[in-house]
Design a protein around this motif. Structure first.
Motif, mmCIF file in Angstrom:
data_model
loop_
_atom_site.group_PDB
_atom_site.id
_atom_site.type_symbol
_atom_site.label_atom_id
_atom_site.label_comp_id
_atom_site.label_asym_id
_atom_site.label_seq_id
_atom_site.Cartn_x
_atom_site.Cartn_y
_atom_site.Cartn_z
ATOM 1 N N GLN A 302 -2.749 -12.454 12.565
ATOM 2 C CA GLN A 302 -3.904 -11.556 12.476
ATOM 3 C C GLN A 302 -3.480 -10.105 12.704
ATOM 4 O O GLN A 302 -3.927 -9.192 11.992
ATOM 5 N N ILE A 303 -2.597 -9.884 13.676
ATOM 6 C CA ILE A 303 -2.125 -8.521 13.966
ATOM 7 C C ILE A 303 -1.343 -7.966 12.780
ATOM 8 O O ILE A 303 -1.509 -6.803 12.396
ATOM 9 N N VAL A 304 -0.472 -8.791 12.192
ATOM 10 C CA VAL A 304 0.303 -8.350 11.033
ATOM 11 C C VAL A 304 -0.625 -7.987 9.883
ATOM 12 O O VAL A 304 -0.427 -6.973 9.194
ATOM 13 N N LEU A 305 -1.663 -8.793 9.669
ATOM 14 C CA LEU A 305 -2.630 -8.518 8.593
ATOM 15 C C LEU A 305 -3.356 -7.199 8.843
ATOM 16 O O LEU A 305 -3.591 -6.415 7.913
ATOM 17 N N LEU A 306 -3.694 -6.933 10.102
ATOM 18 C CA LEU A 306 -4.413 -5.700 10.432
ATOM 19 C C LEU A 306 -3.531 -4.456 10.262
ATOM 20 O O LEU A 306 -4.018 -3.400 9.833
ATOM 21 N N LEU A 307 -2.241 -4.581 10.611
ATOM 22 C CA LEU A 307 -1.374 -3.399 10.640
ATOM 23 C C LEU A 307 -0.531 -3.221 9.385
ATOM 24 O O LEU A 307 0.178 -2.221 9.266
ATOM 25 N N LYS A 308 -0.591 -4.162 8.449
ATOM 26 C CA LYS A 308 0.211 -4.032 7.225
ATOM 27 C C LYS A 308 -0.132 -2.779 6.423
ATOM 28 O O LYS A 308 0.762 -2.112 5.907
ATOM 29 N N PRO A 309 -1.427 -2.424 6.287
ATOM 30 C CA PRO A 309 -1.744 -1.179 5.564
ATOM 31 C C PRO A 309 -1.099 0.053 6.209
ATOM 32 O O PRO A 309 -0.580 0.927 5.517
ATOM 33 N N MET A 310 -1.121 0.109 7.541
ATOM 34 C CA MET A 310 -0.494 1.231 8.252
ATOM 35 C C MET A 310 1.012 1.252 7.999
ATOM 36 O O MET A 310 1.615 2.301 7.753
ATOM 37 N N ALA A 311 1.653 0.048 8.047
ATOM 38 C CA ALA A 311 3.089 -0.039 7.803
ATOM 39 C C ALA A 311 3.432 0.375 6.377
ATOM 40 O O ALA A 311 4.406 1.102 6.141
ATOM 41 N N ALA A 312 2.626 -0.074 5.407
ATOM 42 C CA ALA A 312 2.881 0.276 4.008
ATOM 43 C C ALA A 312 2.756 1.774 3.789
ATOM 44 O O ALA A 312 3.533 2.378 3.034
ATOM 45 N N LYS A 313 1.814 2.394 4.457
ATOM 46 C CA LYS A 313 1.623 3.837 4.332
ATOM 47 C C LYS A 313 2.845 4.604 4.834
ATOM 48 O O LYS A 313 3.201 5.658 4.301
ATOM 49 N N GLN A 314 3.502 4.061 5.859
ATOM 50 C CA GLN A 314 4.684 4.728 6.423
ATOM 51 C C GLN A 314 5.985 4.244 5.787
ATOM 52 O O GLN A 314 7.068 4.669 6.194
ATOM 53 N N GLY A 315 5.900 3.343 4.801
ATOM 54 C CA GLY A 315 7.099 2.836 4.141
ATOM 55 C C GLY A 315 7.895 1.884 4.996
ATOM 56 O O GLY A 315 9.122 1.809 4.884
ATOM 57 N N VAL A 316 7.217 1.127 5.861
ATOM 58 C CA VAL A 316 7.874 0.197 6.781
ATOM 59 C C VAL A 316 7.558 -1.233 6.353
ATOM 60 O O VAL A 316 6.406 -1.579 6.102
ATOM 61 N N ARG A 317 8.584 -2.078 6.270
ATOM 62 C CA ARG A 317 8.411 -3.481 5.927
ATOM 63 C C ARG A 317 8.234 -4.300 7.208
ATOM 64 O O ARG A 317 8.931 -4.082 8.201
ATOM 65 N N MET A 318 7.333 -5.276 7.152
ATOM 66 C CA MET A 318 7.105 -6.173 8.286
ATOM 67 C C MET A 318 7.533 -7.584 7.895
ATOM 68 O O MET A 318 7.109 -8.101 6.863
ATOM 69 N N GLN A 319 8.394 -8.186 8.708
ATOM 70 C CA GLN A 319 8.859 -9.551 8.464
ATOM 71 C C GLN A 319 8.547 -10.403 9.685
ATOM 72 O O GLN A 319 8.691 -9.949 10.823
ATOM 73 N N THR A 320 8.124 -11.645 9.430
ATOM 74 C CA THR A 320 7.750 -12.536 10.530
ATOM 75 C C THR A 320 8.512 -13.854 10.439
ATOM 76 O O THR A 320 8.839 -14.325 9.340
#
Length: 444
Positions: A302-320
């Motif tokens: 749920q946290i990853v889903l909430l913060l993915k837009p913020m990460a994409a805006k900053q050009g940061v990839r999230m891996q779990t």
């Protein structure tokens, strides 16, 4: 001279050599503990006690004095100069060790040119040993484990000196003259040196524990003061804010266009002020509300889903990399708030093109959540202050959110730890007690 007289003279010479060696080493033990007393004296001055140059110099002087008051035997100097060297490298870093060994080399050249090559080789090897294990040493938290590393370095040091002594004696044709006497002297020296570094490292660990306890006491005093201030703020500020918010909401209903947007901004700022007040209250005394059984893997998703837009805006990839069926029995909302803040910090720390890795597993019957970024990392000085009030590596930040997150996780009987190096990113390790369901599943 009769054979009996020769044996007696040999016995008295042997006994005299060992006694003189023991006397010199006792003086050296005193000289080793002098800088430790200096360290304890300076422990109240934060800006001085961790200075590598200062402590390297103090321990270096101790090594030099040990060399000056050494015992010359078999063409070599017998002393405890390497004990301060090991302490300086392990506890104060390579720079302190370099200062120490520089002073030792200068003193060794001044004392005399005899066997100077052998002395320089032994100094270099005794410096490299603790230097190679220091990273592992700094990661250890228990006193026993850190003392064992010091004792291991003592063994390393004794082996080096024994090999060099044997080679030196063999090269000079003296190995067979007094072999028994030499072995006894080496054993005495090794035992005294081993015990000395063990006692010195215990002293250092006790000093560090005392410093840590002093920090905790000061932090607790600040929290108590802050708690009283927060309670006062809650009563004095929250009530007027509630009234202001109510009137702004009423006024907003009759506005249109730009004025309505301005009013929405004003309401948002009032909400932010209320959240800041709530954070101060949580910092002084975290309120663990209703506890419930929750799936930690689902919360992280749920946290990853909430913060993915913020990460994409900053050009940061999230891996779990998440393990399922990890359940906790805790306050869901409080934990969610803490984990969102920590993950958000990791995203902000990772620069454009970086990434944030999130791993969830079971470690030692606890849920282990690792959040690692590829940002610029933190220095050891900054790492020590993470989680303290009003410390932040951001240009604009108070560190309040991180301090609150620490307090919340600790209130849940969990622990949080930061590991970081400049240029190597930061890793946050969070350990939380598993619910009974997860423990049964792990045993099954």
């Amino acid at each position: 001279m009769s054979r009996i007289e020769e044996v007696c003279n040999h016995y008295h010479l042997e006994s005299g050599n060992n006694e003189m060696l023991a006397d010199k080493l006792l003086v050296n033990i005193f000289l080793v503990f002098v800088p430790l007393l200096v360290y304890s004296t300076l422990s109240d001055h934060r800006h001085m006690k961790h200075a590598p140059l200062l402590m390297g110099g103090v321990l270096g002087i101790s090594s030099v004095l040990c060399l000056i008051f050494s015992y010359s035997w078999y063409g070599l100097f017998w002393d405890l100069r390497y004990v301060p060297l090991i302490l300086s490298v392990l506890y104060f870093g390579p720079v302190a060790g370099l200062v120490n060994i520089t002073l030792m080399v200068m003193a060794r050249i001044y004392v005399g040119p005899d066997s100077i090559g052998v002395g320089l080789i032994s100094m270099l090897l005794c410096y490299l040993g603790p230097l190679l294990v220091r990273k592992r040493f700094m990661q250890l938290k228990g006193m026993l484990a850190r003392v064992l590393i010091n004792l291991l370095m003592s063994v390393w040091m004794n082996v080096i000196m024994l090999v060099i002594l044997m080679m030196h004696s063999w090269a000079n044709g003296r190995l067979d003259e007094d072999e028994v006497e030499l072995i006894k002297g080496v054993l005495w020296f090794a035992i005294i040196q081993f015990l000395n570094i063990g006692a010195a490292s215990c002293w250092m660990e006790f000093s560090l524990e005392r410093e840590e306890m002093r920090k905790k006491i000061k932090y607790a005093e600040r929290l108590n003061t802050l708690g009283e201030l927060a309670a006062s703020m809650a009563h004095e500020v929250r009530n007027p804010l509630t009234v202001v918010k109510g009137f702004l909401q009423m006024a907003q209903s009759g506005l249109e266009g730009k004025n309505r947007r301005y009013m929405a901004l004003a309401l948002a700022e009032v909400d932010r002020a209320e959240r800041i007040i709530s954070d101060y209250l949580n910092l002084s005394k975290p309120q663990i509300g209703k506890t419930e059984l929750m799936d930690l893997s689902g919360m992280v998703q749920q946290i990853v889903l909430l913060l993915k837009p913020m990460a994409a805006k900053q050009g940061v990839r999230m891996q779990t990399e998440l393990r399922n069926d990890i359940y906790l029995h805790t306050d869901r909302n409080q934990l969610l708030q803490a984990l969102i803040h920590i993950t958000k910090n990791a995203i902000e720390a990772a620069e454009d093109g970086g990434k944030v890795d999130i791993k969830l597993a079971v470690q030692e019957e606890k849920a282990c959540l690792n959040i690692k970024d590829t940002g610029k990392g933190m220095s050891p000085e900054h790492l020590e202050r993470v989680g303290t009030l009003f410390f932040s590596t951001k240009e604009v930040g108070t560190g309040l959110g991180t301090a609150v997150s620490f307090r919340m996780i600790e209130a849940m009987n969990g622990s949080i730890r930061y590991e970081s190096e400049p240029g190597a990113g930061t890793e946050v390790i969070i350990l939380l007690p598993l619910a009974q369901q997860s423990l049964l599943a792990a045993e099954g």
